[in-house]
Design a protein around this motif. Sequence first.
Motif, mmCIF file in Angstrom:
data_model
loop_
_atom_site.group_PDB
_atom_site.id
_atom_site.type_symbol
_atom_site.label_atom_id
_atom_site.label_comp_id
_atom_site.label_asym_id
_atom_site.label_seq_id
_atom_site.Cartn_x
_atom_site.Cartn_y
_atom_site.Cartn_z
ATOM 1 N N SER A 86 0.811 -1.219 0.000
ATOM 2 C CA SER A 86 0.000 0.000 0.000
ATOM 3 C C SER A 86 0.846 1.273 0.000
ATOM 4 O O SER A 86 0.284 2.367 -0.025
ATOM 5 C CB SER A 86 -0.940 -0.002 1.214
ATOM 6 O OG SER A 86 -0.195 0.017 2.416
ATOM 7 N N CYS A 87 2.166 1.173 -0.029
ATOM 8 C CA CYS A 87 3.012 2.369 0.033
ATOM 9 C C CYS A 87 3.026 3.122 -1.305
ATOM 10 O O CYS A 87 2.838 2.528 -2.366
ATOM 11 C CB CYS A 87 4.431 2.012 0.462
ATOM 12 S SG CYS A 87 5.450 1.231 -0.816
ATOM 13 N N PRO A 88 3.271 4.427 -1.262
ATOM 14 C CA PRO A 88 3.340 5.220 -2.499
ATOM 15 C C PRO A 88 4.482 4.782 -3.424
ATOM 16 O O PRO A 88 4.338 4.844 -4.640
ATOM 17 C CB PRO A 88 3.569 6.653 -2.000
ATOM 18 C CG PRO A 88 3.144 6.663 -0.579
ATOM 19 C CD PRO A 88 3.352 5.267 -0.058
ATOM 20 N N VAL A 94 7.052 0.670 -8.794
ATOM 21 C CA VAL A 94 6.815 -0.704 -9.246
ATOM 22 C C VAL A 94 5.722 -0.739 -10.307
ATOM 23 O O VAL A 94 5.914 -1.301 -11.385
ATOM 24 C CB VAL A 94 6.474 -1.629 -8.060
ATOM 25 C CG1 VAL A 94 6.173 -3.038 -8.546
ATOM 26 C CG2 VAL A 94 7.620 -1.643 -7.046
ATOM 27 N N LEU A 95 4.577 -0.147 -10.005
ATOM 28 C CA LEU A 95 3.450 -0.234 -10.928
ATOM 29 C C LEU A 95 3.529 0.767 -12.080
ATOM 30 O O LEU A 95 3.402 0.401 -13.242
ATOM 31 C CB LEU A 95 2.130 -0.052 -10.181
ATOM 32 C CG LEU A 95 1.779 -1.119 -9.156
ATOM 33 C CD1 LEU A 95 0.461 -0.787 -8.478
ATOM 34 C CD2 LEU A 95 1.730 -2.494 -9.791
ATOM 35 N N SER A 98 7.706 0.998 -13.422
ATOM 36 C CA SER A 98 8.389 -0.295 -13.575
ATOM 37 C C SER A 98 9.901 -0.178 -13.383
ATOM 38 O O SER A 98 10.681 -0.853 -14.040
ATOM 39 C CB SER A 98 8.089 -0.909 -14.947
ATOM 40 O OG SER A 98 6.719 -1.177 -15.079
ATOM 41 N N ASP A 99 10.307 0.712 -12.466
ATOM 42 C CA ASP A 99 11.725 0.889 -12.131
ATOM 43 C C ASP A 99 12.221 -0.182 -11.182
ATOM 44 O O ASP A 99 13.414 -0.467 -11.142
ATOM 45 C CB ASP A 99 11.958 2.248 -11.447
ATOM 46 C CG ASP A 99 11.919 3.407 -12.413
ATOM 47 O OD1 ASP A 99 11.969 3.167 -13.634
ATOM 48 O OD2 ASP A 99 11.828 4.553 -11.941
ATOM 49 N N SER A 100 11.328 -0.726 -10.376
ATOM 50 C CA SER A 100 11.696 -1.680 -9.339
ATOM 51 C C SER A 100 10.818 -2.916 -9.434
ATOM 52 O O SER A 100 9.689 -2.848 -9.896
ATOM 53 C CB SER A 100 11.511 -1.057 -7.954
ATOM 54 O OG SER A 100 12.276 0.112 -7.825
ATOM 55 N N LEU A 101 11.366 -4.029 -8.931
ATOM 56 C CA LEU A 101 10.597 -5.269 -8.872
ATOM 57 C C LEU A 101 9.691 -5.301 -7.657
ATOM 58 O O LEU A 101 8.580 -5.818 -7.714
ATOM 59 C CB LEU A 101 11.545 -6.471 -8.831
ATOM 60 C CG LEU A 101 12.446 -6.629 -10.051
ATOM 61 C CD1 LEU A 101 13.503 -7.690 -9.784
ATOM 62 C CD2 LEU A 101 11.608 -6.984 -11.264
ATOM 63 N N LEU A 102 10.186 -4.767 -6.540
ATOM 64 C CA LEU A 102 9.466 -4.740 -5.269
ATOM 65 C C LEU A 102 9.810 -3.454 -4.542
ATOM 66 O O LEU A 102 10.885 -2.895 -4.740
ATOM 67 C CB LEU A 102 9.893 -5.905 -4.369
ATOM 68 C CG LEU A 102 9.706 -7.332 -4.848
ATOM 69 C CD1 LEU A 102 10.417 -8.298 -3.913
ATOM 70 C CD2 LEU A 102 8.234 -7.665 -4.935
ATOM 71 N N CYS A 103 8.952 -3.031 -3.651
ATOM 72 C CA CYS A 103 9.310 -1.936 -2.749
ATOM 73 C C CYS A 103 10.066 -2.525 -1.556
ATOM 74 O O CYS A 103 10.108 -3.739 -1.359
ATOM 75 C CB CYS A 103 8.055 -1.201 -2.281
ATOM 76 S SG CYS A 103 6.968 -2.187 -1.232
#
Length: 153
Positions: A86-88, A94-95, A98-103
Amino acid sequence: MAVTLPEVVEELLSEMAAAVRDSARIPDELLLSLEFVFGSSAIQALDLVDRESVTLISSPSGRRVYQVLGSSGKTYTCLTSCHHCSCPAFSFSVLRKSDSLLCKHLLAIYLSQILRNCQQLSVSDKQLTDLLLMEDTRGIKGAAGTRTSRTEA
């Protein structure tokens, strides 16, 4: 159909889990690999694990949700079944980009499972439903619920 992490992440987490089972620690080369794959989020996630910020909330029906007390002091609700937080940062990095796979919160959950450093909280099915509904009415923005009691896993 279950949502899975990219194969490289699954393999890295699997190797880390095996290392912890064998020697009760994560070797430096695997920590470097973690940092290579996740960047600064890896260090931040390890810090969350060290601070025992991850809580698994479960209900009698078997439903499970995680809450992570972030470094900002906000509590984020995470669903590992679909790799959602739920984090910004999750919504943006991520969404959207698409810079990261996971927060860092989701990564902290996976690392806390490996290191067996996850708090646990059992609640009724209604309490868990209320927690998730409260989260939904806030637009999945975090700060859902408060922990009532925490016990070592």
